[in-house]
Design an enzyme around this catalytic site. Structure first.
Site, PDB file in Angstrom:
ATOM      1  N   TYR A  52     -34.036 -26.803  25.796  1.00 52.12           N
ATOM      2  CA  TYR A  52     -33.525 -27.251  24.885  1.00 52.12           C
ATOM      3  C   TYR A  52     -34.442 -28.448  24.133  1.00 52.12           C
ATOM      4  CZ  TYR A  52     -31.220 -31.056  22.407  1.00 52.12           C
ATOM      5  OH  TYR A  52     -30.557 -31.887  21.220  1.00 52.12           O
ATOM      6  N   HIS A  82     -33.992 -36.516  10.111  1.00 57.27           N
ATOM      7  CA  HIS A  82     -33.030 -37.576  10.278  1.00 57.27           C
ATOM      8  C   HIS A  82     -32.961 -38.567  10.005  1.00 57.27           C
ATOM      9  CE1 HIS A  82     -32.457 -33.962  13.015  1.00 57.27           C
ATOM     10  NE2 HIS A  82     -31.245 -35.300  13.685  1.00 57.27           N
ATOM     11  N   ASN A 194     -34.950 -39.543  20.694  1.00 58.58           N
ATOM     12  CA  ASN A 194     -33.676 -40.104  20.536  1.00 58.58           C
ATOM     13  C   ASN A 194     -33.473 -40.388  22.406  1.00 58.58           C
ATOM     14  OD1 ASN A 194     -32.763 -36.657  22.307  1.00 58.58           O
ATOM     15  ND2 ASN A 194     -31.890 -37.860  21.328  1.00 58.58           N
ATOM     16  N   TYR A 277      -9.400 -81.128  23.383  1.00 59.01           N
ATOM     17  CA  TYR A 277     -10.364 -79.200  24.410  1.00 59.01           C
ATOM     18  C   TYR A 277     -11.614 -79.227  23.517  1.00 59.01           C
ATOM     19  CZ  TYR A 277      -5.245 -78.702  26.295  1.00 59.01           C
ATOM     20  OH  TYR A 277      -4.246 -78.554  26.865  1.00 59.01           O
ATOM     21  N   ARG A 280     -12.935 -81.986  25.380  1.00 58.98           N
ATOM     22  CA  ARG A 280     -13.044 -82.326  27.141  1.00 58.98           C
ATOM     23  C   ARG A 280     -13.533 -80.974  28.223  1.00 58.98           C
ATOM     24  NH1 ARG A 280      -6.981 -82.274  29.457  1.00 58.98           N
ATOM     25  NH2 ARG A 280      -6.505 -83.112  27.225  1.00 58.98           N
ATOM     26  N   PHE A 326     -28.835 -40.908  26.543  1.00 57.17           N
ATOM     27  CA  PHE A 326     -29.271 -41.539  25.187  1.00 57.17           C
ATOM     28  C   PHE A 326     -27.771 -42.226  24.753  1.00 57.17           C
ATOM     29  CE2 PHE A 326     -28.424 -37.131  24.731  1.00 57.17           C
ATOM     30  CZ  PHE A 326     -27.352 -36.895  24.357  1.00 57.17           C
ATOM     31  N   GLU A 411     -21.311 -33.166  19.754  1.00 58.70           N
ATOM     32  CA  GLU A 411     -21.534 -35.037  20.176  1.00 58.70           C
ATOM     33  C   GLU A 411     -20.136 -35.368  19.318  1.00 58.70           C
ATOM     34  OE1 GLU A 411     -25.276 -36.141  17.762  1.00 58.70           O
ATOM     35  OE2 GLU A 411     -26.092 -34.423  18.973  1.00 58.70           O
TER      36      GLU A 411
END
Length: 506
Positions: A52, A82, A194, A277, A280, A326, A411
């Protein structure tokens, strides 16, 4: 020069490289591992084994085999297709961090790239050539594919860069620095994109700013305590040791150190029995934020030195394994935690601002105005702080609880970690402005009380702060004051070690 080895990059070294422009190189031992993994890739290509990302398509196309004559075109197509990020670019410092972290990850020797790829990445860092990388478009799993593709374009002589204050075509900057673009070969395009370096780089820069700001929030709080004649008993060490949180104890210790010698603070029963608060509980609230910061830092330090691409090459190529390093879930959760923790610093700061300006809650002039009624003073500054705090609450919604399937459901779970990191950075920016407003209001209050009665450390803060924002003698356009104070806190302001203020400077 800092030499990377893929194993031990620290926050201290990252700070030097990002902000001090320290040069970077690599260790010979790490490069030997890189060469071995590259030899394994070349054997796989030559023997036409099916692996792959080396000789197959990507994502849902993982079952499509690619001939060895098309391997280079496969990588080129991968990067170009991409590189579809959108929106404003990441800050230049984040882009610089992204290049650095990608080089460090590849030096682990599990990715199968040629040494020249890493050398080119380091060339970019050392020449201060920073890719223009759009912020939007990453799902935070399968790596930060879109952002890192814009980074990879620059290695090929495509895309744009920030260089010497300008945004220019990458080839122009490379030519000026005598850097030659490269042609990506088998596995190299995938190895570059990746990974989790976009979210991690954004997270690292966010953390470095958040850490400094958390210290700043404490000294600003100390000035507010003086402005409101706060009760010091709440910061007694015994109270905080009784609960046992280290960070809470440390915050109280720093507050006591900052206010040592002050004649503006009080004891319980002297002026009032207890403070609200927001005064404090500073050690409890700020201390809890420090716990979250420490968690985020721990995860980021691991990720800075992690192998996050796919597949990974082990045992000199005898094992080439597809996995999911990834996936950005660890950083996604850390960034969401960071967002919530920093938002709380703004939340409690805004409440202290309200106590400084509200005449029903103090004995100072209403809204710290020099002429109440005729002049509004700090009234609308509190509005701005409230608006920013409210915005932070929407930004702090966890990005990591969302997931949208991609690549035809191959995915099917993603982290949204890059969105989380970007939101964290925006929250930090907003919070710094809230703290800037508190600083302006607290400085006004202590000068009304009498600055000669302040502690030495807080008085030093006031004197340096007054070089940035002058005393409010009359109404003016306060947005500039807020911007100037926030910029000072970000770029100069105060430098700290774990025990408190080291140096204040204008």
């Amino acid at each position: 020069m800092i030499r990377l080895n893929g194993q031990s990059l620290s926050f201290s070294e990252v700070r030097q490289i990002l902000f001090d422009l320290e040069k970077v190189g690599f260790t010979e031992e790490s490069m030997k591992l890189v060469k071995k993994s590259r030899e394994a890739v070349e054997r796989i290509v030559a023997e036409e084994k099916v692996v792959y990302g080396i000789n197959t398509g990507f994502g849902k196309f993982s079952d499509v085999l690619i001939g060895k004559e098309d391997v280079e075109e496969l990588q080129l197509n991968l990067i170009r297709s991409h590189a579809c990020g959108i929106g404003d670019p990441f800050p230049e410092i984040v882009s610089r961090a992204m290049v650095l972290l990608r080089a460090n990850a590849l030096l682990k020797g599990f990715s199968g790239v040629r040494p020249v790829v890493i050398k080119r990445l380091l060339d970019l860092v050392n020449a201060c050539i920073h890719p223009v990388i759009p912020q939007q478009g990453s799902l935070g799993a399968s790596g930060d594919l879109a952002p890192l593709s814009h980074l990879a374009l620059v290695l090929m002589g495509e895309g744009e860069v920030f260089y010497k204050g300008e945004r220019i075509p990458s080839m122009d900057a490379l030519t000026k620095e005598g850097i030659f673009p490269i042609t990506l070969t088998a596995k190299e395009g995938l190895a570059l994109i990746n990974g989790t370096q976009a979210m991690t780089a954004m997270g690292v820069v966010a953390y470095l700013e958040a850490e400094k700001m958390a210290y700043q929030s404490e000294i600003i709080s100390a000035v507010t305590i003086e402005g409101l004649r706060g009760i010091m008993d709440a910061f007694d060490e015994d109270i905080h040791l009784a609960r046992g949180y280290k960070e809470q104890v440390e915050v109280a210790e720093r507050i006591r150190a900052y206010l040592k010698g002050s004649y503006l603070t009080t004891r319980q029963g002297e002026f009032r029995v207890q403070d609200a608060y927001s005064i404090r509980c500073i050690p409890q609230v700020h201390g809890a934020t420090w716990q979250a910061l420490h968690y985020s830092k721990e995860k980021l330090e691991i990720e800075m030195n992690a192998a996050t691409d796919n597949p990974l090459i082990f045992e000199d190529g005898e094992k080439v394994l597809s996995g999911g390093n990834f996936h950005g879930q660890p950083i996604a959760l850390a960034m969401d935690f960071l967002s919530i923790a920093v938002a709380e610093l703004a939340n409690i700061s805004e409440r202290r601002i309200e106590r400084l300006v509200n005449p029903q809650l103090n004995d100072l002039p209403p809204f710290l105005s020099p002429e109440p009624g005729l002049q509004s003073g700090a009234m609308i500054m509190q509005y701005v702080a409230a608006s920013l705090v409210s915005e932070n609450k929407t930004l702090a919604h966890p990005a990591s609880v969302d997931s949208i399937p991609s690549s035809a459901n191959q995915e099917d779970h993603v982290s949204m970690g890059t969105i989380g990191a970007r939101h964290a950075y925006q929250i930090i920016t907003n919070t710094r402005c809230v703290l800037a407003i508190e600083a302006i209001c607290s400085m006004q209050a202590v000068e009304i009380r009498g600055k000669e009665r302040m502690a030495a450390v807080t008085r030093s803060f006031l004197e340096n702060g007054r070089k940035i924002v002058p005393f409010i003698h009359s109404d003016r356009v306060f947005s500039k004051d807020i911007e100037n104070m926030a910029e000072w806190l970000k770029k100069e302001g105060m430098h700290f070690d774990t025990k408190g203020v080291v140096e204040l400077q204008a």
